[in-house]
Write a protein that holds these residues in place. Structure first.
Motif, short mmCIF file in Angstrom:
data_model
loop_
_atom_site.label_atom_id
_atom_site.label_comp_id
_atom_site.label_asym_id
_atom_site.label_seq_id
_atom_site.Cartn_x
_atom_site.Cartn_y
_atom_site.Cartn_z
N GLY A 77 3.37 -8.33 8.10
CA GLY A 77 2.26 -7.63 7.58
C GLY A 77 2.31 -6.13 7.57
N VAL A 87 0.90 -4.74 -7.86
CA VAL A 87 0.56 -3.97 -6.86
C VAL A 87 2.05 -3.33 -6.48
CG1 VAL A 87 -0.14 -3.72 -4.37
CG2 VAL A 87 -1.31 -5.18 -6.03
N HIS A 91 3.40 0.77 -6.69
CA HIS A 91 3.65 1.32 -5.46
C HIS A 91 5.29 2.06 -5.86
CE1 HIS A 91 5.67 1.78 -1.44
NE2 HIS A 91 6.69 1.09 -1.77
N ALA A 94 5.15 4.77 -8.37
CA ALA A 94 4.79 5.82 -7.61
C ALA A 94 5.68 6.78 -6.70
CB ALA A 94 3.60 5.64 -6.62
N TYR A 281 -1.25 11.91 -0.21
CA TYR A 281 -2.37 11.29 -0.82
C TYR A 281 -3.02 11.92 -2.00
CZ TYR A 281 -2.24 9.10 3.87
OH TYR A 281 -2.02 8.28 5.05
N THR A 284 -0.28 12.17 -4.90
CA THR A 284 0.15 10.71 -5.44
C THR A 284 -0.97 10.42 -6.41
OG1 THR A 284 1.36 10.13 -3.46
CG2 THR A 284 0.56 8.32 -5.10
N PHE A 285 -2.33 10.68 -5.98
CA PHE A 285 -3.14 10.26 -6.96
C PHE A 285 -3.58 11.14 -8.04
CE2 PHE A 285 -5.14 8.21 -2.88
CZ PHE A 285 -4.67 6.94 -3.23
N LEU B 20 -5.18 -11.59 -8.57
CA LEU B 20 -6.30 -10.68 -7.77
C LEU B 20 -7.41 -10.28 -8.84
CD1 LEU B 20 -3.90 -8.46 -5.57
CD2 LEU B 20 -5.41 -10.12 -4.72
N LEU B 25 -7.22 -5.27 -7.15
CA LEU B 25 -5.72 -4.94 -7.67
C LEU B 25 -5.42 -3.58 -7.52
CD1 LEU B 25 -3.29 -6.67 -9.41
CD2 LEU B 25 -3.81 -4.68 -10.69
N ARG B 28 -5.85 -2.15 -4.10
CA ARG B 28 -4.45 -2.38 -3.12
C ARG B 28 -3.36 -1.66 -3.76
NH1 ARG B 28 -3.80 -8.83 -1.67
NH2 ARG B 28 -5.85 -8.88 -0.84
N MET B 29 -3.34 -1.35 -4.95
CA MET B 29 -2.18 -0.63 -5.65
C MET B 29 -2.45 0.65 -5.08
SD MET B 29 -1.48 -0.18 -9.62
CE MET B 29 -0.83 -1.69 -10.13
N ALA B 30 -3.42 1.57 -5.23
CA ALA B 30 -3.90 2.64 -4.81
C ALA B 30 -3.52 3.06 -3.44
CB ALA B 30 -5.19 3.26 -5.02
N ASN B 31 -3.95 1.93 -2.31
CA ASN B 31 -3.35 1.91 -1.13
C ASN B 31 -1.82 1.99 -0.69
OD1 ASN B 31 -5.66 2.51 0.53
ND2 ASN B 31 -6.48 0.48 0.22
N LEU B 32 -1.20 1.09 -1.52
CA LEU B 32 0.21 0.83 -1.38
C LEU B 32 0.83 2.16 -1.87
CD1 LEU B 32 2.12 -1.24 -0.06
CD2 LEU B 32 2.51 -2.12 -2.17
N MET B 33 0.45 2.77 -2.90
CA MET B 33 1.14 3.89 -3.25
C MET B 33 1.18 4.90 -2.12
SD MET B 33 -0.51 4.51 -7.00
CE MET B 33 0.04 3.81 -8.43
N VAL B 34 0.37 5.03 -1.46
CA VAL B 34 0.52 5.89 -0.32
C VAL B 34 0.83 5.15 0.94
CG1 VAL B 34 -1.17 7.66 -1.32
CG2 VAL B 34 -1.91 6.00 0.34
N LEU B 36 0.16 2.09 2.43
CA LEU B 36 -0.65 1.38 3.11
C LEU B 36 -1.01 -0.04 2.72
CD1 LEU B 36 -2.27 2.74 5.43
CD2 LEU B 36 -4.21 2.66 4.10
N PRO B 37 -0.32 -0.95 3.25
CA PRO B 37 -0.38 -2.43 2.89
C PRO B 37 -1.74 -2.78 3.17
CG PRO B 37 1.24 -2.28 4.61
CD PRO B 37 0.63 -0.94 4.24
N ASP B 38 -2.03 -4.00 2.67
CA ASP B 38 -3.37 -4.65 2.78
C ASP B 38 -3.89 -4.92 4.23
OD1 ASP B 38 -5.71 -5.42 1.65
OD2 ASP B 38 -5.31 -7.47 1.78
N TYR B 42 -2.35 -8.34 6.75
CA TYR B 42 -2.03 -8.25 8.04
C TYR B 42 -2.74 -9.13 9.26
CZ TYR B 42 -1.36 -6.22 12.56
OH TYR B 42 -1.46 -5.84 13.95
#
Lengths: 689, 78
Positions: A77, A87, A91, A94, A281, A284-285, B20, B25, B28-34, B36-38, B42
């Motif tokens: 996890g 997804v 990642h 990026a 952050y 990246t965005f 998804l 989607l 989750r993509m935006a979070n994982l880009m930095v 941070l997984p879901d 977890y």
């Protein structure tokens, strides 16, 4: 879309691509529309993805969708998480998309748009995307292990250590050259300097918000940061127009370099949540958003390319970087075609999150195609500029002087007719005092992007805003890379020093931490400062070194891929990696040789050192040095650069030799010897064909 | 039964994992880009596989992932 219909569609895609490429290549009119380039690129990518990557996936590597990936087997996890393929694509993209694909193509535009375009397209299809794909595949079959670890287990301990040392050298050069790009973009620009400085308090504010006020709300903190950032760009104009404030934010390159070095040290020992993470952050965005905006801008505005298809500077006499088309074009554009750095990403977090091995094709090969498209857009942005503006911006002051009159005259004499008024007008439009000799790629890209984006939103009155937006966007993620990279280099140094003195490996120890950080910063800081005081603008010297080192790493990664194919007993298909490995080895070794031994002082480090030594012996002082001491420093720098270049070559050659030895051993063994973990889903033993 | 996708992959017609929804989607993509997984995945994973062990709160999860992202193991690209 089965059978005939499907084939027909792909035939049409291929024909449209070929026709567009034909227009791009053969057009000799005044201008050619950028859309042709976009269409040629997209058709190349889709066709290559559909056919070549499929061949690699199904035939060469035999991806096994039924084999449990590390994400499935070690799911925690956290690091190992089975992740939706789109997804994960985001990642991975990026992580691989940085400043490289934006800068290399801009520099390479001095040879015209055609050579760069062809190398970006051919390079990505046969080298870059193949490398990313194969390394991702290999790491996925090895529990997500790193490139260095895989080299150690497949080639041996010695090659592993050499590769690690090579990676450290690349880090140092990469950080120096990226920092130099920022210095070049900010020197003498109060607007740009103010906005970049403003990112620090903004990031700290975001960090505090995300730590204490609303913990973990990345979206909220990024939105707040973005709004403040836009305000900073707007107030930058006010700063630039107020004489007192403008003076406070106007720095010389040397001062900025020292500030950046000090900043790099502090930022990389601070807790990450305070500065590094929030800015990461934001950058990246902003990076993803800007890339999308640029793509939309190019598609809607459909700008004309003013740069000739092939310029006179293919002969090697160009002002942006010295040396002929072969081999120097192929090391100038690294990211976008093939970048060894991606091998570190493809063997980093991505393989630990792959849900299904078959998705390595989309994520490894596909994401690299997307990065290549970023490089094409950067090339377009540079080529929409009037060539006269492009060369005035990218030629060192030592060649074109410091006034628009001198610059216009020199550039016009090269055949790119431009008036001093036009040059002054460009500077005025973007809100800068001058645009002359702003080498490094970032400002050129920013002028090109502001041309495209202001046609989309805001018109002429927004040009200055978009210019500084583009500068900030580049500076922001370069600085994030500098911080994060310094930390990575610090851990690498601790690891290397730890082999001799185990106490230095302790990452919790402040002494060891500060020592290793200091060494890392001193390493890139040395090359940065050298670049800033370099009469030829620094980029001229450092970018080729960076290109050589990055392509060297790619050659090493592809060599590893080749060895793995042989060890899997799939040598019949090893040409997919042998082809790019050979080409990269030829390019890096030729470029390295010329940087060392070429008789032309503009190309060869040793010839340059000799020229300065001879002058020094006669008591003369050559520009830009003003004193004999400065002369001596130039000579020392030449020898340092030459040594580094020689080291890179030695690393490539030794890795090639180790690779060949491993291949011979694999051939002699009738059984598959690749060190994979896990079991194939199709009940087929590893290496079984 | 199997069908050929336009991209040449043979895809089974049998149950595909649920795709998804687009908004999820992107988030989750935006979070994982930095990095941070879901978080929900977890928690779900912990609940299914380690029901007897403690689960990190959303805040702790965020901090743990943030530290891990910059622990120096993974580089950033040029």
């Amino acid at each position: 879309m089965n059978g005939t219909a499907g084939r027909l569609v792909w035939l049409i895609v291929a024909l449209v691509g070929a026709a567009s490429l034909g227009v791009v290549a053969l057009s000799r009119g005044e201008t050619v529309n950028a859309l042709w380039l976009v269409v040629a690129a997209l058709c190349t990518y889709t066709t290559a993805y559909r056919f070549y990557s499929l061949y690699i996936a199904n035939t060469a590597l035999k991806l096994d969708g039924g084999r449990a990936t590390p994400a499935i087997r070690h799911n925690d996890g956290l690091d190992y998480v089975p992740t939706d393929k789109w997804v994960l694509f985001g990642h991975h993209f990026a992580a691989i998309a940085g400043a490289g694909p934006l800068v290399g193509p801009v520099l390479a535009a001095q040879m015209g748009y055609l050579p760069g375009t062809l190398w970006i397209l051919v390079g990505v299809v046969f080298a870059g995307a193949v490398q990313d794909f194969i390394i991702l595949f290999a790491s996925t079959r090895r529990d997500g292990r790193s490139l260095g670890d895989m080299i150690k287990s497949e080639l041996g301990t010695m090659p592993g250590v050499i590769a690690l040392f090579g990676v450290l050298l690349i880090m140092i050069i990469l950080l120096a050259v990226l920092a130099l790009i920022v210095v070049k973009a900010l020197a003498g620009s109060p607007w740009g300097t103010f906005t970049v400085f403003a990112t620090m308090p903004i990031a700290v504010l975001m960090g505090v918000y995300g730590r204490f006020i609303r913990p973990g709300r990345v979206g909220e903190m990024s939105a707040i940061g973005l709004v403040l950032l836009l305000l900073a760009i707007l107030s930058g104009q006010w700063v630039a127009e107020d004489p007192a404030w403008a003076a406070a934010f106007t720095f010389k390159g040397e001062t900025l370099a020292l500030l950046l070095i000090g900043y790099g040290f502090i930022a990389s020992v601070l807790p990450v949540w305070l500065l590094l993470a929030p800015r990461d952050y934001l950058s990246t965005f902003l990076k993803i958003g800007t890339i999308i905006a640029l793509a939309v801008g190019i598609l809607i505005v459909m700008p004309e390319l003013h740069m000739p298809a092939v310029s006179r500077f293919v002969d090697g006499s160009g002002p942006v970087f010295s040396g002929q088309l072969f081999p120097f074009l192929f090391i100038t554009i690294a990211c976008g075609s093939v970048s060894g750095f991606h091998a570190l990403i493809s063997s980093g977090t991505t393989p630990k999150m792959l849900e299904n091995e078959a998705q390595a094709r989309l994520i490894g090969y596909g994401a690299m195609l997307a990065e290549s498209f970023v490089a094409i857009m950067a090339l377009i942005s540079a080529c929409v500029l009037h060539p006269g503006v492009y060369f005035a911006m990218n030629t060192p002051a030592g060649v074109i002087g410091t006034t628009v009159d001198q610059a216009a005259q020199v550039v016009s004499n090269w055949g790119f007719a431009i008036t001093p008024e036009e040059l002054a007008q460009v500077a005025k439009n973007v809100g800068e005092s001058t645009i002359l000799s702003r080498a490094g790629g970032a400002p050129t890209l920013a002028v090109g992007m502001s041309t495209i984006l202001s046609s989309l939103v805001g018109g002429q009155s927004m040009t200055a805003f978009w210019y500084h937006f583009a500068i900030l966007f580049e500076a922001l993620f370069i600085l994030t890379t500098v911080d994060a990279g310094t930390r990575v280099a610090r851990f690498m140094i601790q690891d290397l020093l730890g082999t001799a003195v185990p106490a230095l490996r302790r990452t919790q120890s402040w002494g060891a931490n500060l020592l290793a950080t200091g060494l890392a910063v001193a390493g890139w800081g040395y090359f940065l400062y050298q670049g800033v005081v370099d009469p030829l603008g620094g980029i001229n010297t450092l970018w080729p070194l960076f290109g050589i080192s990055n392509q060297m790493l790619a050659a090493i990664a592809l060599m590893l891929g080749t060895v793995i194919l042989f060890k899997m007993k799939r040598e019949k298909f090893a040409w997919v990696t042998i082809l790019p490995t050979t080409w990269l080895a030829i390019c890096t070794l030729t470029a390295g040789w010329q940087k060392l031994f070429d008789a032309n002082p503009a190309v060869g480090f040793l010839a340059h050192a000799k020229k300065f030594s001879a002058a020094l012996a006669e008591g003369k002082v050559l520009a830009p040095a003003k004193t004999p001491e400065a002369m001596a420093r130039v000579i020392t720098n030449d020898y340092v650069d030459a040594t580094l270049c020689g080291l890179f070559m030695a690393v490539v050659i030794s890795m090639l030799v180790f690779g060949l030895l491993a291949i011979r051993k694999a051939l002699a063994n009738p059984r598959a010897t690749a060190h994979e973990v896990g079991v194939g889903g199709a009940a087929v033993a590893m290496g079984d064909d | 039964m199997a069908r050929l996708s336009p991209w040449g992959m043979i895809e089974p017609m049998t149950a595909q994992p649920q795709a998804l929804p687009f908004a999820k989607l992107v988030a989750r993509m935006a979070n994982l880009m930095v990095g941070l997984p879901d978080y929900d995945s977890y928690v779900e994973h912990r609940r299914l596989n380690h029901p007897d062990q403690p689960v990190m709160s959303r805040e702790a999860f965020f901090r743990e992932r943030q530290e891990a992202r910059y622990s120096g193991k993974v580089g950033r690209c040029c």
